[in-house]
Design a protein around this motif. Structure first.
Motif, mmCIF file in Angstrom:
data_model
loop_
_atom_site.group_PDB
_atom_site.id
_atom_site.type_symbol
_atom_site.label_atom_id
_atom_site.label_comp_id
_atom_site.label_asym_id
_atom_site.label_seq_id
_atom_site.Cartn_x
_atom_site.Cartn_y
_atom_site.Cartn_z
ATOM 1 N N SER A 127 0.805 -1.229 0.000
ATOM 2 C CA SER A 127 0.000 0.000 0.000
ATOM 3 C C SER A 127 0.836 1.277 0.000
ATOM 4 N N MET A 128 2.176 1.151 0.128
ATOM 5 C CA MET A 128 3.030 2.346 0.219
ATOM 6 C C MET A 128 4.182 2.262 -0.766
ATOM 7 N N SER A 129 4.393 3.358 -1.470
ATOM 8 C CA SER A 129 5.522 3.436 -2.402
ATOM 9 C C SER A 129 6.822 3.666 -1.630
ATOM 10 N N SER A 130 7.940 3.422 -2.298
ATOM 11 C CA SER A 130 9.250 3.507 -1.648
ATOM 12 C C SER A 130 9.857 4.899 -1.813
ATOM 13 N N THR A 131 10.038 5.603 -0.717
ATOM 14 C CA THR A 131 10.684 6.922 -0.748
ATOM 15 C C THR A 131 12.124 6.808 -1.238
ATOM 16 N N THR A 132 12.850 5.824 -0.728
ATOM 17 C CA THR A 132 14.263 5.652 -1.092
ATOM 18 C C THR A 132 14.425 5.402 -2.585
ATOM 19 N N ILE A 133 13.628 4.502 -3.138
ATOM 20 C CA ILE A 133 13.764 4.142 -4.548
ATOM 21 C C ILE A 133 13.375 5.303 -5.450
ATOM 22 N N ILE A 134 12.312 6.018 -5.096
ATOM 23 C CA ILE A 134 11.848 7.127 -5.940
ATOM 24 C C ILE A 134 12.863 8.267 -5.940
ATOM 25 N N ILE A 135 13.388 8.600 -4.760
ATOM 26 C CA ILE A 135 14.390 9.678 -4.691
ATOM 27 C C ILE A 135 15.618 9.319 -5.525
ATOM 28 N N LYS A 136 16.087 8.067 -5.394
ATOM 29 C CA LYS A 136 17.250 7.632 -6.182
ATOM 30 C C LYS A 136 16.948 7.678 -7.678
ATOM 31 N N LEU A 151 4.662 17.043 -5.923
ATOM 32 C CA LEU A 151 3.439 16.296 -5.614
ATOM 33 C C LEU A 151 3.774 14.878 -5.158
ATOM 34 N N VAL A 152 4.717 14.240 -5.858
ATOM 35 C CA VAL A 152 5.114 12.876 -5.502
ATOM 36 C C VAL A 152 5.712 12.843 -4.104
ATOM 37 N N VAL A 157 5.361 11.692 1.825
ATOM 38 C CA VAL A 157 5.347 12.165 3.214
ATOM 39 C C VAL A 157 4.157 11.570 3.958
ATOM 40 N N VAL A 158 2.974 11.625 3.338
ATOM 41 C CA VAL A 158 1.774 11.082 3.976
ATOM 42 C C VAL A 158 1.898 9.565 4.123
ATOM 43 N N GLU A 159 2.399 8.893 3.094
ATOM 44 C CA GLU A 159 2.514 7.438 3.151
ATOM 45 C C GLU A 159 3.546 6.994 4.184
ATOM 46 N N ASP A 160 4.609 7.761 4.365
ATOM 47 C CA ASP A 160 5.583 7.435 5.416
ATOM 48 C C ASP A 160 4.926 7.473 6.790
ATOM 49 N N PHE A 333 2.997 7.551 -12.786
ATOM 50 C CA PHE A 333 3.994 6.612 -13.292
ATOM 51 C C PHE A 333 5.247 6.566 -12.415
ATOM 52 N N SER A 334 5.375 7.480 -11.452
ATOM 53 C CA SER A 334 6.540 7.488 -10.564
ATOM 54 C C SER A 334 6.340 6.638 -9.318
ATOM 55 N N LEU A 335 5.103 6.317 -8.967
ATOM 56 C CA LEU A 335 4.804 5.748 -7.654
ATOM 57 C C LEU A 335 4.678 4.225 -7.579
ATOM 58 N N PRO A 336 4.492 3.498 -8.691
ATOM 59 C CA PRO A 336 4.206 2.058 -8.552
ATOM 60 C C PRO A 336 5.418 1.189 -8.242
ATOM 61 N N GLN A 337 5.823 1.172 -6.997
ATOM 62 C CA GLN A 337 6.854 0.236 -6.523
ATOM 63 C C GLN A 337 6.742 0.140 -5.004
ATOM 64 N N ILE A 338 7.319 -0.910 -4.443
ATOM 65 C CA ILE A 338 7.364 -1.077 -2.987
ATOM 66 C C ILE A 338 8.826 -1.187 -2.576
ATOM 67 N N GLY A 339 9.102 -0.901 -1.283
ATOM 68 C CA GLY A 339 10.501 -0.882 -0.863
ATOM 69 C C GLY A 339 10.692 -1.082 0.623
ATOM 70 N N GLU A 340 11.292 -0.062 1.265
ATOM 71 C CA GLU A 340 11.779 -0.236 2.630
ATOM 72 C C GLU A 340 10.693 -0.605 3.638
ATOM 73 N N PHE A 341 9.528 0.049 3.571
ATOM 74 C CA PHE A 341 8.467 -0.277 4.530
ATOM 75 C C PHE A 341 7.931 -1.686 4.303
ATOM 76 N N SER A 342 7.910 -2.133 3.061
ATOM 77 C CA SER A 342 7.474 -3.505 2.770
ATOM 78 C C SER A 342 8.408 -4.514 3.439
ATOM 79 N N PHE A 343 9.721 -4.257 3.352
ATOM 80 C CA PHE A 343 10.689 -5.154 3.992
ATOM 81 C C PHE A 343 10.547 -5.121 5.513
ATOM 82 N N ILE A 344 10.376 -3.911 6.062
ATOM 83 C CA ILE A 344 10.275 -3.784 7.519
ATOM 84 C C ILE A 344 9.011 -4.471 8.028
#
Length: 640
Positions: A127-136, A151-152, A157-160, A333-344
């Motif tokens: 349910s949450m996109s990856s801040t780390t992956i998107i910034i990189k 906007l992204v 910020v809200v999803e974190d 198109f920037s948001l569809p991925q999962i990352g750090e919160f999914s692992f945690i």
């Protein structure tokens, strides 16, 4: 001969593998996180042709430290000011993404045959996109300063924040079979107390302390003090029974409000990068590459859901909040991925022993695939927009292009939106706690009593009916009078059914067509009868009055309001389905039938709203009564 500790050998292997894989990722313009996960797979026990890590226990400790620094870094980038300045578009899009993806993930888990808890964890993980992956990805593509990226970042910020709340709530859900209403309320009260304490620290103590010692601070001292504060908050969070990640994130967000934030971020960056790398490598080490083939079907299904679901929902969120078509597509198109919160969250589920071991490699595989797709999706957004505009009819393209100049928001309207989000969130939280408590109380006390009184199917039916009756006033209050979309749908069914019954009579047919048109105009704000709209909206609820003012302010506000009401309807359906599934049956046909009937009764019943208003009025009267007695005593004292 000197010996060397196994941990040093393991760290040597990790850094070598991580260095090589990240160099490859840089060469092929992929996010570095992907390289860390691949390094973990190489260093793990499942590839025998390479040297592997031996001391997994000590490495787990380092990975836990990595989670702390990772969340501390996210907190430094978060800040309460950023949260307060998040715009309507980001707030709406983030809420749509989280709630709908949580629901879709939960349903997908049940479809795959997973347990209820596993399904809820799956919904949380996707349910949450990856801040780390998107910034990189933005940095690698050199587009971080473009307009749509703000906007992204607002959505992230809200999803974190939602991710942090899930880290608090998921352990309670995981052990839900052993928790009663009193324990739940106590946990919620403890959470609020902890957050208030952190707020007080953030507003006064920490910045004041740093200001007092600012003359003595160099980079070395500032680094030591910030790390000590981070781990101090971690200890405080764990003492109160919360996760270390919550404490690290909160201290980071507190320090982000100080004048030293730039120096702190610069000093902490190497530590965050190193320990974060160890965490992501440890994630990869738990994955057996052979599982990618064994669980290929669920991996591909969940990947498709993440890419299509988040992209579609994000696009809808940006569009209904008034963003231009091109901006909405670039953001979506920037948001569809999962990352750090999914692992945690996956690691949390494994530590609580509520997730099957197969789920971990599935989530890691989905993350690897979506991480690889992220740069390609971002780069394909602009060509997709041009292709779409060439296919769209001229009138449709023109209507989309009207959004290129966003309608200005007045200060009074901005205050109304702020008040709406505050009341909306508070209402959802309070009623969700009440409804969950009713389910727990019913399961603990009412169900055993009724099953003993009415054995068999009648016991299950009576328990379900009693539980729904107890919840009904609060479900009705959660709907409120501002249910535009459900009202519209019910009206369509009602008028269509009436037309079908009288379809052979020409006079009724024309009348029903006219009524349908009027109903559509009324529900979507096209009617000029302001008094009818006001009567429809305004009840004794503050939220209803805010809805009415925003609805009448401008037409561009109406679709976001409809979507917010739809989200509340989704939560109502979730609680009804939970009751029927838990107390009565697992047959999805019966569940859907009872869901439809219950929702229909809730929307049509004014008696339920009256009962709730009586309870609320009595509660407010009690509060005012105590205040009045104090005021009267004060007046009597002054007279004397």
């Amino acid at each position: 001969m000197h010996s060397i500790h196994t941990l040093i050998v393991d760290l040597t292997l990790i850094t070598i593998y991580a260095g090589l894989t990240t160099l490859l990722c840089k060469k092929f313009r992929q996010p570095i996180v992907l390289g860390y996960v691949l390094a973990g797979i190489f260093a793990g026990p499942y590839l025998n042709f390479l040297p592997t890590v031996n001391d997994k226990v000590n490495l787990k400790i380092w990975a836990d430290i990595g989670v702390i620094f990772l969340l501390f870094g996210l907190g430094l980038e978060f800040s309460f000011k950023k949260m307060m300045n998040v715009g309507k578009a980001a707030m709406i899009t983030a809420n749509i993404n989280v709630l709908f993806m949580l629901f879709i993930g939960y349903s997908t888990g049940l479809l795959l045959g997973w347990s209820t808890v596993e399904s809820f964890f799956l919904g949380s993980m996707i349910s949450m996109s990856s801040t780390t992956i998107i910034i990189k990805a933005f940095e690698d593509l050199n587009i971080k300063k473009q307009k749509f990226t703000d906007l992204v970042f607002g959505v992230l910020v809200v999803e974190d924040l939602v991710g942090i709340l899930l880290l608090v709530l998921l352990p309670m859900i995981a052990v839900g079979s052993n928790i009663d209403g009193a324990q739940l309320l106590f946990s919620v009260a403890r959470l609020f107390f902890f957050l208030v304490l952190c707020f007080l620290i953030g507003i006064y103590l920490v910045p004041t302390f740093l200001d007092k010692i600012s003359n003595f601070l160099n980079d070395e001292m500032l680094l030591l003090i910030t790390i000590s504060m981070c781990f101090g908050m971690v200890l405080l969070a764990t003492y109160f029974g919360f996760s270390s990640a919550l404490g690290a994130f909160l201290m980071g967000s507190i320090l982000s409000e100080t004048q030293f934030i730039d120096k702190i971020e610069k000093n902490i960056q190497p530590l965050k990068d190193f320990f974060g790398a160890v965490f992501f490598v440890s994630v990869g080490m738990m994955v057996n590459p052979a599982m990618f083939v064994v669980y290929a079907k669920p991996i591909l299904l969940i990947t498709l859901i993440v890419v299509v679901g988040i992209t579609t929902l994000s696009f809808i969120g940006f569009m209904i909040s008034g963003q231009p078509l091109k901006t909405a597509l670039l953001g979506a198109f920037s948001l569809p991925q999962i990352g750090e919160f999914s692992f945690i969250i996956a690691s949390l589920g494994m530590s609580l022993k509520v997730l099957d071991a197969k789920i971990y490699p599935v989530i890691v595989a989905v993350c690897v695939i979506t991480t690889f797709l992220t740069p390609q999706l971002i780069k394909s957004a602009d060509p997709f927009y041009k292709k779409l505009m060439s296919f769209l009819p001229a009138k449709v393209a023109e209507s989309f292009n009207k959004n290129n100049q966003p309608v200005p928001v007045t200060p009074s309207e901005e205050r109304l939106w702020g008040g709406l989000f505050k009341n909306y969130s508070l209402r959802l939280i309070l009623f969700s706690v009440i409804l969950y408590s009713i389910i727990v109380i019913s399961s603990t006390f009412i169900q055993p009593f009724l099953h003993e009184l009415f054995p068999g199917i009648w016991g299950r039916i009576s328990t379900t009916v009693v539980t729904l009756l107890l919840m009904a006033p609060f479900l009705k209050a959660l709907i409120g009078w501002e249910a535009i979309l459900p009202g519209f749908i019910i009206g369509i069914f009602k008028y269509t059914f009436f037309w079908w019954r009288h379809k052979d009579k020409a006079e009724h047919k024309d009348g029903m067509v006219k009524k349908l048109e009027e109903h559509f105009d009324f529900c979507f704000g096209l009617s000029d009868n302001v008094e009818n709209v006001k009567n429809f909206f305004v009840s004794n609820s503050v939220l209803s009055k805010i809805y009415y003012k925003l609805w009448m302010a401008k037409k561009s506000n109406r679709l976001p309001l409809i979507m917010m009401t739809s989200l509340r309807l989704l939560i109502i359906c979730f609680f009804i389905v939970t009751v029927v599934h838990h107390f009565l049956t697992e047959n999805y046909k019966v569940i859907l039938l009872l869901l439809f009937g219950t929702v229909l009764v809730l929307f049509q019943s004014r008696w339920l709203l009256t009962q709730y208003m009586k309870m609320e009025s009595q509660f407010l009267t009690n509060l005012r009564g105590r205040k009045t007695e104090q005021e009267e005593e004060k007046i009597e004292t002054e007279k004397k």
